[in-house]
Design an enzyme around this catalytic site. Structure first.
Site, mmCIF file in Angstrom:
data_model
loop_
_atom_site.group_PDB
_atom_site.id
_atom_site.type_symbol
_atom_site.label_atom_id
_atom_site.label_comp_id
_atom_site.label_asym_id
_atom_site.label_seq_id
_atom_site.Cartn_x
_atom_site.Cartn_y
_atom_site.Cartn_z
ATOM 1 C CD GLU A 195 -5.832 -31.599 -6.220
ATOM 2 O OE1 GLU A 195 -5.581 -30.930 -7.244
ATOM 3 O OE2 GLU A 195 -6.244 -31.092 -5.169
ATOM 4 N N GLY A 230 -5.614 -29.385 -1.751
ATOM 5 C CA GLY A 230 -6.525 -29.071 -0.653
ATOM 6 C C GLY A 230 -6.307 -27.680 -0.093
ATOM 7 C CB ALA A 234 -4.310 -34.139 0.860
ATOM 8 C CD GLU A 279 -9.694 -29.484 -3.313
ATOM 9 O OE1 GLU A 279 -8.737 -30.032 -2.715
ATOM 10 O OE2 GLU A 279 -10.602 -30.135 -3.835
HETATM 11 C C1 LIG Z 1 -5.548 -39.309 5.711
HETATM 12 C C2 LIG Z 1 -5.168 -38.033 5.046
HETATM 13 C C3 LIG Z 1 -6.037 -37.723 3.847
HETATM 14 C C4 LIG Z 1 -7.472 -37.589 4.227
HETATM 15 C C5 LIG Z 1 -7.679 -36.322 5.046
HETATM 16 C C6 LIG Z 1 -7.294 -35.095 4.256
HETATM 17 C C7 LIG Z 1 -7.485 -33.863 5.067
HETATM 18 C C8 LIG Z 1 -7.735 -32.648 4.234
HETATM 19 C C9 LIG Z 1 -7.236 -32.828 2.845
HETATM 20 C C10 LIG Z 1 -8.033 -32.015 1.895
HETATM 21 C C11 LIG Z 1 -7.627 -32.230 0.475
HETATM 22 C C12 LIG Z 1 -7.870 -33.597 -0.060
HETATM 23 C C13 LIG Z 1 -8.191 -33.507 -1.473
HETATM 24 C C14 LIG Z 1 -7.123 -32.747 -2.250
HETATM 25 O O1 LIG Z 1 -7.760 -32.287 -3.427
HETATM 26 C C15 LIG Z 1 -5.979 -33.678 -2.605
HETATM 27 C C16 LIG Z 1 -4.627 -33.032 -2.471
HETATM 28 O O2 LIG Z 1 -4.450 -31.968 -1.923
HETATM 29 S S1 LIG Z 1 -3.327 -33.968 -3.131
HETATM 30 C C17 LIG Z 1 -1.879 -32.962 -2.754
HETATM 31 C C18 LIG Z 1 -1.797 -31.756 -3.650
HETATM 32 N N1 LIG Z 1 -0.577 -30.994 -3.375
HETATM 33 C C19 LIG Z 1 0.584 -31.201 -4.048
HETATM 34 O O3 LIG Z 1 0.653 -32.019 -4.926
HETATM 35 C C20 LIG Z 1 1.759 -30.349 -3.654
HETATM 36 C C21 LIG Z 1 2.949 -31.235 -3.295
HETATM 37 N N2 LIG Z 1 4.100 -30.428 -2.888
HETATM 38 C C22 LIG Z 1 4.885 -29.797 -3.802
HETATM 39 O O4 LIG Z 1 4.640 -29.772 -4.987
HETATM 40 C C23 LIG Z 1 6.074 -29.062 -3.246
HETATM 41 O O5 LIG Z 1 6.359 -29.575 -1.979
HETATM 42 C C24 LIG Z 1 5.842 -27.546 -3.104
HETATM 43 C C25 LIG Z 1 4.606 -27.270 -2.288
HETATM 44 C C26 LIG Z 1 5.730 -26.918 -4.489
HETATM 45 C C27 LIG Z 1 7.035 -26.940 -2.372
HETATM 46 O O6 LIG Z 1 8.246 -27.344 -3.026
HETATM 47 P P1 LIG Z 1 9.627 -27.028 -2.317
HETATM 48 O O7 LIG Z 1 9.679 -25.607 -1.904
HETATM 49 O O8 LIG Z 1 10.681 -27.563 -3.218
HETATM 50 O O9 LIG Z 1 9.628 -27.877 -0.968
HETATM 51 P P2 LIG Z 1 9.665 -29.475 -0.852
HETATM 52 O O10 LIG Z 1 8.976 -30.107 -2.023
HETATM 53 O O11 LIG Z 1 11.053 -29.884 -0.526
HETATM 54 O O12 LIG Z 1 8.737 -29.727 0.426
HETATM 55 C C28 LIG Z 1 9.208 -29.399 1.734
HETATM 56 C C29 LIG Z 1 8.766 -30.544 2.628
HETATM 57 O O13 LIG Z 1 7.316 -30.564 2.677
HETATM 58 C C30 LIG Z 1 6.845 -31.826 2.236
HETATM 59 N N3 LIG Z 1 5.576 -31.671 1.530
HETATM 60 C C31 LIG Z 1 5.266 -30.722 0.645
HETATM 61 N N4 LIG Z 1 4.001 -30.880 0.192
HETATM 62 C C32 LIG Z 1 3.521 -31.976 0.832
HETATM 63 C C33 LIG Z 1 2.254 -32.661 0.806
HETATM 64 N N5 LIG Z 1 1.236 -32.246 0.071
HETATM 65 N N6 LIG Z 1 2.117 -33.774 1.577
HETATM 66 C C34 LIG Z 1 3.137 -34.187 2.361
HETATM 67 N N7 LIG Z 1 4.360 -33.583 2.452
HETATM 68 C C35 LIG Z 1 4.518 -32.482 1.674
HETATM 69 C C36 LIG Z 1 7.942 -32.355 1.341
HETATM 70 O O14 LIG Z 1 7.826 -33.758 1.237
HETATM 71 C C37 LIG Z 1 9.182 -31.910 2.091
HETATM 72 O O15 LIG Z 1 9.316 -32.761 3.210
HETATM 73 P P3 LIG Z 1 10.802 -33.226 3.657
HETATM 74 O O16 LIG Z 1 11.418 -33.847 2.425
HETATM 75 O O17 LIG Z 1 11.482 -31.943 4.060
HETATM 76 O O18 LIG Z 1 10.564 -34.171 4.773
#
Ligand SMILES: CCCCCCCCCCCCC[C@H](O)CC(=O)SCCNC(=O)CCNC(=O)[C@H](O)C(C)(C)COP(=O)(O)OP(=O)(O)OC[C@H]1O[C@@H](n2cnc3c(N)ncnc32)[C@H](O)[C@@H]1OP(=O)(O)O
Length: 256
Positions: free
Chosen positions: A130, A107, A62, A110
């Site tokens: 998460e 997500g 997400a 998932e």
């Molecule tokens: C209103 C919206 C919500 C309601 C609708 C939702 C729609 C469908 C959603 C279904 C799922 C919801 C339920 C789900 O269970 C909850 C989640 O999914 S919570 C999120 C879980 N994911 C994470 O925690 C992963 C987070 N990301 C990371 O750990 C790392 O980015 C990575 C994937 C390991 C990659 O690392 P790197 O290679 O080092 O790259 P960067 O970290 O530099 O990332 C590059 C760039 O992408 C941006 N980014 C990465 N992941 C996310 C993210 N999940 N959300 C937003 N942005 C993300 C990151 O910020 C960088 O951006 P930049 O700095 O370049 O602008």
């Protein structure tokens, strides 16, 4: 620019996430996923489906930046719609394969669980991080992951939020095949194209019998199977398949 597209060719529909850089799933994607899952299910020219995020990443979960400003009331309203979007994908009445490249986290992971089969790149990483955000999976992960890999392994991944590399994912049943990264889509397409040639109603019956059976007791599951099995005797595919066996001999499968 559309963040999710459905591209159809030769009986295979590819639901393609396209929101650089990490296919972060936001509300727009969720709404499109639900629409396209319904379309893929309705279209007769779609006989099998691939879920794909592109060569570099499946989906990093997400959109945290979008979720950050949501409060309890907003997520109460949104969370049902979000689960329904993923359930719509899981209920596509056709074979669905997830082509997993790069990261499939939260997500994103998932969404792979909503497929029937998962083919992952050898450098892919999957997980439910998460907990690191003070959350739990909210798009079906606590339910579908436990059903797929067992409650203990599911709890390990959800409790720790750790990423699982492709080799471990294969070993625990989180993915079904691991291939070189450059071959993921090609292999997923081959899987889907083969099943797209299959008897559509029998494939639907198989998917729905297995999936419904997981949600009920054995007797009811057997009744679901029995009903589908007998129903298929009314189909042309059944006549064709048995005619081919009798007239052409064993091994001359007319479908696959
Ligand atoms: C209103 C919206 C919500 C309601 C609708 C939702 C729609 C469908 C959603 C279904 C799922 C919801 C339920 C789900 O269970 C909850 C989640 O999914 S919570 C999120 C879980 N994911 C994470 O925690 C992963 C987070 N990301 C990371 O750990 C790392 O980015 C990575 C994937 C390991 C990659 O690392 P790197 O290679 O080092 O790259 P960067 O970290 O530099 O990332 C590059 C760039 O992408 C941006 N980014 C990465 N992941 C996310 C993210 N999940 N959300 C937003 N942005 C993300 C990151 O910020 C960088 O951006 P930049 O700095 O370049 O602008």
């Amino acid at each position: 620019m559309a963040t999710v597209n459905l591209e159809v060719s030769d009986g295979v529909g590819t639901i393609r996430l396209d929101r650089p850089p990490m296919n972060a799933l936001n509300a727009s994607i969720q709404d499109r996923l639900r629409e396209l899952a319904g379309e893929a299910g309705r279209r007769d020219d779609v006989r099998a489906v691939i879920l794909y995020g592109g060569e570099k990443v499946f989906a990093a979960g997400a959109d945290i930046k979008e979720m950050r400003d949501m409060d309890h009331a907003a997520m109460v309203l949104r969370s049902r719609a979000l689960q329904e979007a993923f359930t719509a994908v899981a209920r596509i009445p056709k074979p669905v394969v997830a082509a997993v490249t790069g990261y499939a986290l939260g997500g994103g992971c998932e969404l792979t669980l909503c497929a029937d089969y998962r083919i992952a790149a050898d450098n892919a990483k999957l997980g439910q991080p998460e907990i690191l955000l003070g959350l739990i999976p909210g798009a079906g992960g606590t339910q579908r992951l436990a059903r797929l890999i067992g409650p203990s392994r599911a709890k390990d991944l959800i409790f720790t939020g750790r990423q699982v590399r492709a080799d471990e994912a294969l070993a625990i049943g989180l993915v079904d095949r691991v291939v070189p990264a450059a071959e993921v889509y090609e292999q997923a397409h081959a899987w889907a194209a083969k099943l797209a040639q299959g008897p559509a109603l029998a494939l639907r019956a198989a998917k729905e019998s297995v999936d419904a059976g997981l949600e009920t007791d054995l007797e009811t599951g057997l009744a679901i199977e029995r009903t589908w099995f007998a129903s298929l005797f009314a189909t042309e595919d059944r006549e064709r398949g048995m005619r081919s066996f009798v007239e052409d001999g064993p091994g001359k499968a007319t479908f696959l």
